[in-house]
Motif scaffolding. Structure first.
Motif, PDB file in Angstrom:
ATOM      1  N   ALA A 174      -0.127  19.179  -9.311  1.00  0.00           N
ATOM      2  CA  ALA A 174      -0.539  20.361  -8.558  1.00  0.00           C
ATOM      3  C   ALA A 174       0.595  21.356  -8.318  1.00  0.00           C
ATOM      4  CB  ALA A 174      -1.136  19.927  -7.219  1.00  0.00           C
ATOM      5  N   ALA A 175       1.786  20.850  -8.055  1.00  0.00           N
ATOM      6  CA  ALA A 175       2.934  21.713  -7.751  1.00  0.00           C
ATOM      7  C   ALA A 175       4.199  21.064  -8.306  1.00  0.00           C
ATOM      8  CB  ALA A 175       3.053  21.936  -6.247  1.00  0.00           C
ATOM      9  N   PRO A 176       4.398  21.122  -9.625  1.00  0.00           N
ATOM     10  CA  PRO A 176       5.489  20.382 -10.273  1.00  0.00           C
ATOM     11  C   PRO A 176       6.869  20.620  -9.667  1.00  0.00           C
ATOM     12  CG  PRO A 176       4.043  21.380 -11.904  1.00  0.00           C
ATOM     13  CD  PRO A 176       3.618  21.918 -10.582  1.00  0.00           C
ATOM     14  N   SER A 177       7.149  21.837  -9.251  1.00  0.00           N
ATOM     15  CA  SER A 177       8.480  22.149  -8.722  1.00  0.00           C
ATOM     16  C   SER A 177       8.769  21.451  -7.399  1.00  0.00           C
ATOM     17  CB  SER A 177       8.629  23.665  -8.532  1.00  0.00           C
ATOM     18  OG  SER A 177       8.556  24.332  -9.772  1.00  0.00           O
ATOM     19  N   TRP A 178       7.711  21.061  -6.673  1.00  0.00           N
ATOM     20  CA  TRP A 178       7.886  20.461  -5.355  1.00  0.00           C
ATOM     21  C   TRP A 178       7.868  18.939  -5.378  1.00  0.00           C
ATOM     22  CZ3 TRP A 178       9.468  23.161  -1.286  1.00  0.00           C
ATOM     23  CH2 TRP A 178       9.309  24.549  -1.323  1.00  0.00           C
ATOM     24  N   ALA A 179       7.533  18.347  -6.503  1.00  0.00           N
ATOM     25  CA  ALA A 179       7.415  16.892  -6.549  1.00  0.00           C
ATOM     26  C   ALA A 179       8.723  16.193  -6.210  1.00  0.00           C
ATOM     27  CB  ALA A 179       6.939  16.459  -7.944  1.00  0.00           C
ATOM     28  N   GLY A 180       9.834  16.784  -6.618  1.00  0.00           N
ATOM     29  CA  GLY A 180      11.136  16.169  -6.356  1.00  0.00           C
ATOM     30  C   GLY A 180      11.513  16.130  -4.888  1.00  0.00           C
ATOM     31  N   ALA A 181      10.849  16.944  -4.067  1.00  0.00           N
ATOM     32  CA  ALA A 181      11.178  16.976  -2.639  1.00  0.00           C
ATOM     33  C   ALA A 181      10.565  15.810  -1.877  1.00  0.00           C
ATOM     34  CB  ALA A 181      10.711  18.293  -2.022  1.00  0.00           C
ATOM     35  N   LEU A 182       9.521  15.198  -2.424  1.00  0.00           N
ATOM     36  CA  LEU A 182       8.818  14.144  -1.686  1.00  0.00           C
ATOM     37  C   LEU A 182       9.709  12.952  -1.334  1.00  0.00           C
ATOM     38  CD1 LEU A 182       6.199  13.028  -0.478  1.00  0.00           C
ATOM     39  CD2 LEU A 182       5.604  12.166  -2.759  1.00  0.00           C
ATOM     40  N   PRO A 183      10.498  12.401  -2.269  1.00  0.00           N
ATOM     41  CA  PRO A 183      11.363  11.275  -1.887  1.00  0.00           C
ATOM     42  C   PRO A 183      12.338  11.626  -0.761  1.00  0.00           C
ATOM     43  CG  PRO A 183      11.206  11.422  -4.265  1.00  0.00           C
ATOM     44  CD  PRO A 183      10.567  12.654  -3.716  1.00  0.00           C
ATOM     45  N   PHE A 184      12.912  12.826  -0.813  1.00  0.00           N
ATOM     46  CA  PHE A 184      13.827  13.248   0.248  1.00  0.00           C
ATOM     47  C   PHE A 184      13.126  13.282   1.595  1.00  0.00           C
ATOM     48  CE2 PHE A 184      14.653  17.087   2.811  1.00  0.00           C
ATOM     49  CZ  PHE A 184      15.805  16.658   3.453  1.00  0.00           C
ATOM     50  N   VAL A 185      11.936  13.876   1.633  1.00  0.00           N
ATOM     51  CA  VAL A 185      11.186  13.980   2.897  1.00  0.00           C
ATOM     52  C   VAL A 185      10.898  12.596   3.462  1.00  0.00           C
ATOM     53  CG1 VAL A 185       8.983  14.680   3.901  1.00  0.00           C
ATOM     54  CG2 VAL A 185      10.186  16.223   2.346  1.00  0.00           C
ATOM     55  N   LEU A 186      10.505  11.657   2.606  1.00  0.00           N
ATOM     56  CA  LEU A 186      10.160  10.313   3.077  1.00  0.00           C
ATOM     57  C   LEU A 186      11.387   9.550   3.573  1.00  0.00           C
ATOM     58  CD1 LEU A 186       7.556   9.371   0.326  1.00  0.00           C
ATOM     59  CD2 LEU A 186       7.085   9.800   2.757  1.00  0.00           C
ATOM     60  N   VAL A 187      12.502   9.637   2.847  1.00  0.00           N
ATOM     61  CA  VAL A 187      13.717   8.943   3.303  1.00  0.00           C
ATOM     62  C   VAL A 187      14.223   9.559   4.604  1.00  0.00           C
ATOM     63  CG1 VAL A 187      16.140   8.472   2.753  1.00  0.00           C
ATOM     64  CG2 VAL A 187      14.381   8.142   1.008  1.00  0.00           C
TER      65      VAL A 187
ATOM     66  N   GLY B 263       0.810  -1.214   0.000  1.00  0.00           N
ATOM     67  CA  GLY B 263       0.000   0.000   0.000  1.00  0.00           C
ATOM     68  C   GLY B 263       0.844   1.264   0.000  1.00  0.00           C
ATOM     69  N   ALA B 264       1.971   1.213   0.713  1.00  0.00           N
ATOM     70  CA  ALA B 264       2.861   2.375   0.762  1.00  0.00           C
ATOM     71  C   ALA B 264       3.453   2.668  -0.612  1.00  0.00           C
ATOM     72  CB  ALA B 264       3.978   2.133   1.775  1.00  0.00           C
ATOM     73  N   LEU B 265       3.744   1.617  -1.370  1.00  0.00           N
ATOM     74  CA  LEU B 265       4.263   1.812  -2.728  1.00  0.00           C
ATOM     75  C   LEU B 265       3.252   2.566  -3.581  1.00  0.00           C
ATOM     76  CD1 LEU B 265       6.679   1.049  -4.612  1.00  0.00           C
ATOM     77  CD2 LEU B 265       5.299  -0.899  -5.335  1.00  0.00           C
ATOM     78  N   ILE B 266       1.998   2.148  -3.479  1.00  0.00           N
ATOM     79  CA  ILE B 266       0.937   2.828  -4.235  1.00  0.00           C
ATOM     80  C   ILE B 266       0.765   4.262  -3.746  1.00  0.00           C
ATOM     81  CG2 ILE B 266      -1.537   2.810  -4.746  1.00  0.00           C
ATOM     82  CD1 ILE B 266      -1.428  -0.263  -4.392  1.00  0.00           C
ATOM     83  N   ALA B 267       0.763   4.439  -2.419  1.00  0.00           N
ATOM     84  CA  ALA B 267       0.561   5.775  -1.854  1.00  0.00           C
ATOM     85  C   ALA B 267       1.688   6.728  -2.246  1.00  0.00           C
ATOM     86  CB  ALA B 267       0.458   5.680  -0.335  1.00  0.00           C
ATOM     87  N   GLY B 268       2.929   6.240  -2.193  1.00  0.00           N
ATOM     88  CA  GLY B 268       4.058   7.087  -2.579  1.00  0.00           C
ATOM     89  C   GLY B 268       3.989   7.493  -4.037  1.00  0.00           C
ATOM     90  N   ALA B 269       3.631   6.538  -4.892  1.00  0.00           N
ATOM     91  CA  ALA B 269       3.506   6.835  -6.316  1.00  0.00           C
ATOM     92  C   ALA B 269       2.366   7.814  -6.573  1.00  0.00           C
ATOM     93  CB  ALA B 269       3.278   5.540  -7.090  1.00  0.00           C
ATOM     94  N   ALA B 270       1.233   7.596  -5.901  1.00  0.00           N
ATOM     95  CA  ALA B 270       0.084   8.482  -6.086  1.00  0.00           C
ATOM     96  C   ALA B 270       0.390   9.900  -5.617  1.00  0.00           C
ATOM     97  CB  ALA B 270      -1.127   7.923  -5.329  1.00  0.00           C
ATOM     98  N   ALA B 271       1.068  10.009  -4.474  1.00  0.00           N
ATOM     99  CA  ALA B 271       1.401  11.332  -3.945  1.00  0.00           C
ATOM    100  C   ALA B 271       2.350  12.074  -4.872  1.00  0.00           C
ATOM    101  CB  ALA B 271       2.021  11.193  -2.556  1.00  0.00           C
ATOM    102  N   ALA B 272       3.338  11.364  -5.418  1.00  0.00           N
ATOM    103  CA  ALA B 272       4.279  12.000  -6.341  1.00  0.00           C
ATOM    104  C   ALA B 272       3.575  12.469  -7.607  1.00  0.00           C
ATOM    105  CB  ALA B 272       5.404  11.031  -6.688  1.00  0.00           C
ATOM    106  N   MET B 273       2.647  11.648  -8.114  1.00  0.00           N
ATOM    107  CA  MET B 273       1.922  12.020  -9.325  1.00  0.00           C
ATOM    108  C   MET B 273       1.019  13.216  -9.067  1.00  0.00           C
ATOM    109  SD  MET B 273       2.128  10.809 -12.346  1.00  0.00           S
ATOM    110  CE  MET B 273       1.565  11.822 -13.713  1.00  0.00           C
ATOM    111  N   ALA B 274       0.362  13.227  -7.903  1.00  0.00           N
ATOM    112  CA  ALA B 274      -0.502  14.358  -7.565  1.00  0.00           C
ATOM    113  C   ALA B 274       0.302  15.646  -7.430  1.00  0.00           C
ATOM    114  CB  ALA B 274      -1.257  14.064  -6.262  1.00  0.00           C
ATOM    115  N   LEU B 275       1.486  15.536  -6.815  1.00  0.00           N
ATOM    116  CA  LEU B 275       2.345  16.709  -6.690  1.00  0.00           C
ATOM    117  C   LEU B 275       2.829  17.199  -8.044  1.00  0.00           C
ATOM    118  CD1 LEU B 275       4.637  16.192  -3.559  1.00  0.00           C
ATOM    119  CD2 LEU B 275       3.146  18.130  -4.042  1.00  0.00           C
ATOM    120  N   ARG B 276       3.147  16.256  -8.946  1.00  0.00           N
ATOM    121  CA  ARG B 276       3.577  16.651 -10.294  1.00  0.00           C
ATOM    122  C   ARG B 276       2.499  17.460 -10.994  1.00  0.00           C
ATOM    123  NH1 ARG B 276       5.747  13.467 -14.818  1.00  0.00           N
ATOM    124  NH2 ARG B 276       6.283  15.601 -15.365  1.00  0.00           N
TER     125      ARG B 276
END
Length: 237
Positions: free
Chosen positions: A201-214, A186-199
């Motif tokens: 809604a806020a394309p410039s911030w999508a790259g920050a999501l992996p850093f925040v999670l790690v 479920g986390a794999l799906i959630a992470g992918a969905a969140a990244a796609m939604a950010l891309r």
């Protein structure tokens, strides 16, 4: 002296939560990698091998180069972490300090990538895409190798096909199957969905999501290591 933890918050539980968060980070990285960085994966190398074969069969030089770049980056990240953690044996209660060091390094690498991504407005040019793709693959290779080095306190976070197959085969006959496997899937799906939604809604911030999670997973995993070291110090005194 025994380690004291809050009820329901044992080191083993914290490790499982940290793994789930790392899987979410993996899903976010794969989404950005596949949708924005030349349609290859950063951590699923079996898929990249298939993509490489298809590109060769199709005669597409760009696809071949992208797949090879991802494979090389993943191998470099995994090899570096294997060298750093060589000879360290994982335990069930916490991740060894060298594994934690490698995850901090991954977070730093992802933070640099997020900076490049933001500077491009979420639409990097060709050369920047190659750099970001290689960096993402290095990060995922390092994460995969770190989880191997962590041993019993970890689980795969960048490739879950084997995890799913094992859960189906071994879990079907159990009265109480391992609930953490569905959590990771479920986390794999959630992470992918969140990244796609950010891309979107806020394309410039999508790259920050992996850093925040790690970074979050590393902080979660730090507490059991701190408890272990505190207990060890108390026993020596």
């Amino acid at each position: 002296m025994e380690e004291h933890t809050e009820p329901g918050e044992s080191p083993g539980r914290a490790m499982r939560i940290a793994v789930v968060v790392l899987v979410a980070a993996s899903g976010a990285v794969e989404t950005i990698s596949f949708t924005a960085l030349d349609h290859v994966f950063a951590g699923v190398m079996t898929s990249n091998l298939a993509l490489l074969g298809m590109a060769i069969g199709h005669g597409g030089g760009t696809g071949v180069a992208s797949a090879l770049l991802a494979l090389a980056g993943f191998g470099a990240g995994a090899g570096l972490v294997a060298w750093v953690t060589h000879g360290r044996t994982g335990v069930a209660t916490h991740w060894p300090p060298r594994v934690m060091f490698c995850l901090i390094g991954e977070a730093v690498l992802l933070a640099v990538g997020a900076g490049f991504w933001a500077a491009s407005g979420g639409a990097p040019a060709a050369v920047a895409r190659d750099v970001l793709q290689c960096g993402a693959a290095v990060a995922m290779g390092g994460q995969a190798a770190a989880m191997v080095a962590a041993g019993r306190a970890a689980a795969p976070t960048t490739y879950l096909t084997g995890t799913l197959a094992t859960y189906i085969v071994r879990g079907a006959g159990r009265a109480r199957p391992d609930g953490w496997v569905p959590a990771r899937l479920g986390a794999l799906i959630a992470g992918a969905a969140a990244a796609m939604a950010l891309r979107k809604a806020a394309p410039s911030w999508a790259g920050a999501l992996p850093f925040v999670l790690v970074a979050a997973a590393t902080l979660i995993a730090a507490r059991p290591l701190f408890l272990h070291r505190s207990a060890a110090a108390a026993r020596r005194t």
